[in-house]
Design a protein around this motif. Structure first.
Motif, PDB file in Angstrom:
ATOM      1  N   SER A 215      32.762  44.912  42.829  1.00 62.41           N
ATOM      2  CA  SER A 215      32.763  44.380  44.194  1.00 62.41           C
ATOM      3  C   SER A 215      34.183  44.248  44.738  1.00 62.41           C
ATOM      4  O   SER A 215      34.385  44.204  45.962  1.00 62.41           O
ATOM      5  N   ASN A 216      35.158  44.160  43.831  1.00 65.54           N
ATOM      6  CA  ASN A 216      36.570  44.023  44.218  1.00 65.54           C
ATOM      7  C   ASN A 216      37.399  45.045  43.441  1.00 65.54           C
ATOM      8  O   ASN A 216      38.181  44.676  42.548  1.00 65.54           O
TER       9      ASN A 216
ATOM     10  N   ILE B  59      41.064  45.691  39.853  1.00 65.79           N
ATOM     11  CA  ILE B  59      41.216  46.441  38.602  1.00 65.79           C
ATOM     12  C   ILE B  59      42.672  46.823  38.378  1.00 65.79           C
ATOM     13  O   ILE B  59      43.144  46.873  37.240  1.00 65.79           O
ATOM     14  N   MET B  60      43.398  47.045  39.474  1.00 68.65           N
ATOM     15  CA  MET B  60      44.791  47.477  39.372  1.00 68.65           C
ATOM     16  C   MET B  60      45.726  46.348  38.929  1.00 68.65           C
ATOM     17  O   MET B  60      46.825  46.615  38.462  1.00 68.65           O
ATOM     18  N   LYS B  61      45.290  45.105  39.045  1.00 65.99           N
ATOM     19  CA  LYS B  61      46.166  43.962  38.766  1.00 65.99           C
ATOM     20  C   LYS B  61      46.232  43.670  37.265  1.00 65.99           C
ATOM     21  O   LYS B  61      45.833  42.601  36.786  1.00 65.99           O
ATOM     22  N   ILE B  62      46.759  44.617  36.541  1.00 71.83           N
ATOM     23  CA  ILE B  62      46.816  44.493  35.085  1.00 71.83           C
ATOM     24  C   ILE B  62      47.766  43.382  34.658  1.00 71.83           C
ATOM     25  O   ILE B  62      47.638  42.816  33.562  1.00 71.83           O
TER      26      ILE B  62
ATOM     27  N   ASP C 269      33.058  41.912  33.039  1.00 69.44           N
ATOM     28  CA  ASP C 269      32.748  41.340  34.355  1.00 69.44           C
ATOM     29  C   ASP C 269      32.572  42.458  35.382  1.00 69.44           C
ATOM     30  O   ASP C 269      33.289  42.499  36.399  1.00 69.44           O
ATOM     31  N   PRO C 270      31.614  43.362  35.164  1.00 68.38           N
ATOM     32  CA  PRO C 270      31.476  44.522  36.053  1.00 68.38           C
ATOM     33  C   PRO C 270      31.114  44.151  37.485  1.00 68.38           C
ATOM     34  O   PRO C 270      31.585  44.786  38.427  1.00 68.38           O
TER      35      PRO C 270
END
Length: 260
Positions: free
Chosen positions: A83-84, A88-91, A77-78
């Motif tokens: 865009s957000n 990415i940090m919300k693993i 989902d690139p």
């Protein structure tokens, strides 16, 4: 006609106050523990410095987790994640891609090898893939307990109903993959016992060929994870470069060793 199994496992293994341990996390930890035990055995057998194992473990953990997270975000989902970027940090919200994890693993091994001449890149890779495939088998069990990456519907009584998803009998493709990777690990171990680990890149090549072939085939039974215009799955496309690398590495190792 036999009735399908109803699978309604709680993804949480146990809770201690506000802390919850999920089945996926448990099996993910099992994958790392499997690798640690195996590499401790290998280092002892090969007379390598065991002190190098601790930094190797940290690099592997960082490489696999970061690579798997970035792989999920950029492969599947690139548009959303670019865009957000903070998402990415919300693993902890989930989303890890095995292909990204494998890339992260090889990068970690390469960086470690550069700082430790005693353990070349090929040595680390060839030995770790034996446990790595078993680790992949554990992680697919985690997907099974999470009722995720489910298979396509089946028309016969054979199948499993993942009631947390819907009431349709489906292929337990997570179990298919788990068994396939466990078999890969066993075959690699037997090859290692026969001395294949002495031929640089032989076990790595074999692991890539076996695992990529299994993934390409078993994706047929898996539900599509992305809205894709082509009649193939993203997992199949991502597996093709790994298969190609495996074939090239096998030919390279065969040329260097001058034996099959």
């Amino acid at each position: 006609m036999a009735s399908p199994l109803i699978w309604h496992a709680d993804p949480i293994l146990f809770s201690l106050g506000p802390l919850s341990v999920r089945w996926y996390g448990f099996f993910f930890a099992c994958a790392f523990i499997c690798g640690i035990i195996w590499m401790q055995y290998v280092f002892k057998k090969e007379g390598k410095n065991a002190d190098a194992l601790e930094p190797l473990l940290y690099r592997i953990m960082a490489g696999v987790i970061i690579g798997a997270r970035l792989g999920h975000c950029l492969f599947y989902d690139p548009a959303y994640y670019l865009s957000n970027p903070l998402e990415i940090m919300k693993i902890w919200e989930g989303g890890l891609a095995s292909h990204g994890g494998i890339l992260g693993l090889f990068i970690a091994l390469y960086l470690h090898a550069r700082k430790n001449e005693e353990t070349p890149f090929s040595f680390l890779s060839d030995h770790l893939v034996v446990a790595g495939c078993m680790g992949a088998a554990f992680i697919r069990l985690g997907n099974f307990f999470n009722s995720e990456l489910v298979g396509i519907p089946v028309k016969s009584g054979f199948g499993i109903v993942f009631s947390r998803v819907d009431m349709i009998p489906r292929h337990p493709v997570q179990l298919y993959e788990s068994m396939a990777y466990a078999t890969c690990s066993l075959l690699l171990f037997l090859a290692w016992k026969k001395g294949a680990g002495k031929i640089p890149w032989r076990l790595t090549a074999t692991a890539l060929i076996l695992a990529a072939t299994a993934r390409i085939f078993l994706e047929i039974f898996k539900t599509q994870q992305t809205a894709f215009a082509l009649p193939v799955h993203m997992g199949q496309l991502l597996s093709l470069p790994f298969l190609a690398c495996g074939i090239l590495l096998f030919l390279y190792s065969r040329k260097k060793s001058r034996v099959f």
